[in-house]
Design a protein around this motif. Structure first.
Motif, PDB file in Angstrom:
ATOM      1  N   GLU A   2       0.852  -1.183   0.000  1.00  0.00           N
ATOM      2  CA  GLU A   2       0.000   0.000   0.000  1.00  0.00           C
ATOM      3  C   GLU A   2       0.894   1.241   0.000  1.00  0.00           C
ATOM      4  OE1 GLU A   2      -4.165   0.999   2.147  1.00  0.00           O
ATOM      5  OE2 GLU A   2      -2.559   0.323   3.452  1.00  0.00           O
ATOM      6  N   THR A   3       0.561   2.207  -0.846  1.00  0.00           N
ATOM      7  CA  THR A   3       1.359   3.422  -0.921  1.00  0.00           C
ATOM      8  C   THR A   3       0.559   4.599  -0.385  1.00  0.00           C
ATOM      9  OG1 THR A   3       0.634   3.990  -3.160  1.00  0.00           O
ATOM     10  CG2 THR A   3       2.590   2.581  -2.970  1.00  0.00           C
ATOM     11  N   LEU A   4       1.228   5.701  -0.162  1.00  0.00           N
ATOM     12  CA  LEU A   4       0.587   6.910   0.356  1.00  0.00           C
ATOM     13  C   LEU A   4      -0.503   7.402  -0.590  1.00  0.00           C
ATOM     14  CD1 LEU A   4       0.792   8.731   2.800  1.00  0.00           C
ATOM     15  CD2 LEU A   4       2.495  10.079   1.607  1.00  0.00           C
ATOM     16  N   HIS A  19      10.530   4.067  -2.292  1.00  0.00           N
ATOM     17  CA  HIS A  19      10.959   3.536  -3.576  1.00  0.00           C
ATOM     18  C   HIS A  19      11.497   4.700  -4.396  1.00  0.00           C
ATOM     19  CE1 HIS A  19       9.118  -0.370  -2.772  1.00  0.00           C
ATOM     20  NE2 HIS A  19       8.145   0.316  -2.204  1.00  0.00           N
ATOM     21  N   GLY A  20      12.112   4.402  -5.492  1.00  0.00           N
ATOM     22  CA  GLY A  20      12.705   5.462  -6.307  1.00  0.00           C
ATOM     23  C   GLY A  20      14.207   5.499  -6.093  1.00  0.00           C
ATOM     24  N   THR A  21      14.865   6.323  -6.903  1.00  0.00           N
ATOM     25  CA  THR A  21      16.316   6.391  -6.820  1.00  0.00           C
ATOM     26  C   THR A  21      16.801   7.825  -6.948  1.00  0.00           C
ATOM     27  OG1 THR A  21      16.497   6.085  -9.204  1.00  0.00           O
ATOM     28  CG2 THR A  21      16.642   4.099  -7.840  1.00  0.00           C
ATOM     29  N   GLY A  22      18.020   8.028  -6.576  1.00  0.00           N
ATOM     30  CA  GLY A  22      18.720   9.288  -6.797  1.00  0.00           C
ATOM     31  C   GLY A  22      18.062  10.512  -6.218  1.00  0.00           C
ATOM     32  N   ALA A  23      17.966  11.554  -7.037  1.00  0.00           N
ATOM     33  CA  ALA A  23      17.491  12.861  -6.587  1.00  0.00           C
ATOM     34  C   ALA A  23      16.038  12.834  -6.130  1.00  0.00           C
ATOM     35  CB  ALA A  23      17.663  13.881  -7.701  1.00  0.00           C
ATOM     36  N   VAL A  24      15.219  12.015  -6.756  1.00  0.00           N
ATOM     37  CA  VAL A  24      13.806  11.944  -6.385  1.00  0.00           C
ATOM     38  C   VAL A  24      13.655  11.389  -4.968  1.00  0.00           C
ATOM     39  CG1 VAL A  24      11.573  10.931  -6.952  1.00  0.00           C
ATOM     40  CG2 VAL A  24      13.090  11.684  -8.774  1.00  0.00           C
ATOM     41  N   LYS A  25      14.340  10.300  -4.693  1.00  0.00           N
ATOM     42  CA  LYS A  25      14.288   9.695  -3.360  1.00  0.00           C
ATOM     43  C   LYS A  25      14.856  10.658  -2.320  1.00  0.00           C
ATOM     44  CE  LYS A  25      15.560   5.538  -0.825  1.00  0.00           C
ATOM     45  NZ  LYS A  25      16.176   4.216  -0.916  1.00  0.00           N
ATOM     46  N   PRO A  50      -3.077  17.094  -5.846  1.00  0.00           N
ATOM     47  CA  PRO A  50      -2.112  16.503  -4.923  1.00  0.00           C
ATOM     48  C   PRO A  50      -2.776  15.889  -3.684  1.00  0.00           C
ATOM     49  CG  PRO A  50      -2.241  18.837  -4.507  1.00  0.00           C
ATOM     50  CD  PRO A  50      -3.186  18.535  -5.655  1.00  0.00           C
ATOM     51  N   VAL A  51      -1.942  15.259  -2.865  1.00  0.00           N
ATOM     52  CA  VAL A  51      -2.345  14.706  -1.576  1.00  0.00           C
ATOM     53  C   VAL A  51      -1.723  15.591  -0.509  1.00  0.00           C
ATOM     54  CG1 VAL A  51      -2.163  12.706  -0.062  1.00  0.00           C
ATOM     55  CG2 VAL A  51      -2.354  12.374  -2.525  1.00  0.00           C
ATOM     56  N   GLU A  52      -2.543  16.068   0.436  1.00  0.00           N
ATOM     57  CA  GLU A  52      -2.023  16.918   1.504  1.00  0.00           C
ATOM     58  C   GLU A  52      -1.901  16.091   2.779  1.00  0.00           C
ATOM     59  OE1 GLU A  52      -3.665  20.604   4.007  1.00  0.00           O
ATOM     60  OE2 GLU A  52      -3.507  20.996   1.851  1.00  0.00           O
ATOM     61  N   VAL A  53      -0.707  16.068   3.358  1.00  0.00           N
ATOM     62  CA  VAL A  53      -0.437  15.271   4.558  1.00  0.00           C
ATOM     63  C   VAL A  53       0.183  16.144   5.637  1.00  0.00           C
ATOM     64  CG1 VAL A  53      -0.112  13.143   3.242  1.00  0.00           C
ATOM     65  CG2 VAL A  53       1.857  14.552   3.753  1.00  0.00           C
ATOM     66  N   THR A  54       0.070  15.660   6.870  1.00  0.00           N
ATOM     67  CA  THR A  54       0.781  16.278   7.985  1.00  0.00           C
ATOM     68  C   THR A  54       1.882  15.313   8.394  1.00  0.00           C
ATOM     69  OG1 THR A  54      -1.219  17.396   8.737  1.00  0.00           O
ATOM     70  CG2 THR A  54       0.563  17.186  10.336  1.00  0.00           C
ATOM     71  N   VAL A  55       3.113  15.818   8.390  1.00  0.00           N
ATOM     72  CA  VAL A  55       4.268  14.993   8.735  1.00  0.00           C
ATOM     73  C   VAL A  55       5.221  15.835   9.577  1.00  0.00           C
ATOM     74  CG1 VAL A  55       5.389  15.514   6.531  1.00  0.00           C
ATOM     75  CG2 VAL A  55       6.126  13.550   7.817  1.00  0.00           C
ATOM     76  N   ARG A  56       5.636  15.291  10.707  1.00  0.00           N
ATOM     77  CA  ARG A  56       6.573  15.973  11.611  1.00  0.00           C
ATOM     78  C   ARG A  56       6.116  17.377  12.003  1.00  0.00           C
ATOM     79  NH1 ARG A  56      11.818  13.248  11.605  1.00  0.00           N
ATOM     80  NH2 ARG A  56      11.750  11.616  10.044  1.00  0.00           N
ATOM     81  N   GLY A  57       4.789  17.563  12.151  1.00  0.00           N
ATOM     82  CA  GLY A  57       4.265  18.829  12.633  1.00  0.00           C
ATOM     83  C   GLY A  57       4.032  19.896  11.574  1.00  0.00           C
ATOM     84  N   TYR A  58       4.201  19.587  10.307  1.00  0.00           N
ATOM     85  CA  TYR A  58       3.908  20.569   9.268  1.00  0.00           C
ATOM     86  C   TYR A  58       3.109  19.928   8.139  1.00  0.00           C
ATOM     87  CZ  TYR A  58       7.766  18.735   6.421  1.00  0.00           C
ATOM     88  OH  TYR A  58       8.587  17.931   5.682  1.00  0.00           O
ATOM     89  N   GLU A  59       2.454  20.778   7.355  1.00  0.00           N
ATOM     90  CA  GLU A  59       1.633  20.303   6.251  1.00  0.00           C
ATOM     91  C   GLU A  59       2.458  20.255   4.972  1.00  0.00           C
ATOM     92  OE1 GLU A  59      -1.885  22.688   6.055  1.00  0.00           O
ATOM     93  OE2 GLU A  59      -2.305  22.348   8.169  1.00  0.00           O
ATOM     94  N   LEU A  60       2.236  19.207   4.203  1.00  0.00           N
ATOM     95  CA  LEU A  60       3.012  18.964   2.998  1.00  0.00           C
ATOM     96  C   LEU A  60       2.074  18.494   1.896  1.00  0.00           C
ATOM     97  CD1 LEU A  60       5.836  18.454   1.659  1.00  0.00           C
ATOM     98  CD2 LEU A  60       5.735  16.178   2.669  1.00  0.00           C
ATOM     99  N   GLU A  65       2.637  11.158  -8.196  1.00  0.00           N
ATOM    100  CA  GLU A  65       3.798  10.307  -8.523  1.00  0.00           C
ATOM    101  C   GLU A  65       4.723  10.143  -7.315  1.00  0.00           C
ATOM    102  OE1 GLU A  65       4.113  13.518 -10.931  1.00  0.00           O
ATOM    103  OE2 GLU A  65       2.109  12.708 -11.166  1.00  0.00           O
ATOM    104  N   ASP A  66       4.895  11.224  -6.544  1.00  0.00           N
ATOM    105  CA  ASP A  66       5.753  11.155  -5.357  1.00  0.00           C
ATOM    106  C   ASP A  66       5.093  10.326  -4.256  1.00  0.00           C
ATOM    107  OD1 ASP A  66       7.555  12.745  -6.705  1.00  0.00           O
ATOM    108  OD2 ASP A  66       6.957  14.590  -5.689  1.00  0.00           O
ATOM    109  N   ALA A  67       3.791  10.494  -4.080  1.00  0.00           N
ATOM    110  CA  ALA A  67       3.063   9.736  -3.055  1.00  0.00           C
ATOM    111  C   ALA A  67       3.101   8.239  -3.354  1.00  0.00           C
ATOM    112  CB  ALA A  67       1.622  10.226  -2.961  1.00  0.00           C
ATOM    113  N   GLN A  68       3.161   7.878  -4.624  1.00  0.00           N
ATOM    114  CA  GLN A  68       3.200   6.483  -5.012  1.00  0.00           C
ATOM    115  C   GLN A  68       4.530   5.815  -4.643  1.00  0.00           C
ATOM    116  OE1 GLN A  68       2.052   5.951  -9.061  1.00  0.00           O
ATOM    117  NE2 GLN A  68       2.087   3.731  -8.956  1.00  0.00           N
ATOM    118  N   MET A  69       5.569   6.601  -4.423  1.00  0.00           N
ATOM    119  CA  MET A  69       6.882   6.048  -4.072  1.00  0.00           C
ATOM    120  C   MET A  69       7.024   5.764  -2.583  1.00  0.00           C
ATOM    121  SD  MET A  69       9.411   8.329  -6.355  1.00  0.00           S
ATOM    122  CE  MET A  69       9.043   8.709  -8.040  1.00  0.00           C
TER     123      MET A  69
END
Length: 73
Positions: A2-4, A19-25, A50-60, A65-69
């Motif tokens: 399951e992905t984000l 998942h992913g490689t290099g600069a994206v990861k 996009p998908v809006e999430v709260t992580v480490r006390g801030y909104e992102l 494509e990024d959420a799928q990784m």
């Protein structure tokens, strides 16, 4: 696996693997999405991007494509 991207609004999940490689990861990790981090899904846009999430006390906002990784449980 399951992905984000698959998580609905109002759910909290924990990051299992990136998942992913290099600069994206690296960019995802720099935003605070690292293994073991708790993530709360606040909003998902009507078309899923996009998908809006709260992580480490801030909104992102993440593109679909990024959420799928980000593998979560």
């Amino acid at each position: 696996m399951e992905t984000l991207k698959d998580i609905g609004c109002g759910r909290s999940v924990k990051v299992v693997k990136l998942h992913g490689t290099g600069a994206v990861k690296r960019r995802i990790m720099d935003m605070g999405l690292t293994k073991g981090t708790e993530v709360y899904v606040r909003k998902v846009a009507p078309l899923g991007d996009p998908v809006e999430v709260t992580v480490r006390g801030y909104e992102l906002s993440l593109r679909r494509e990024d959420a799928q990784m980000v593998e979560v449980q």
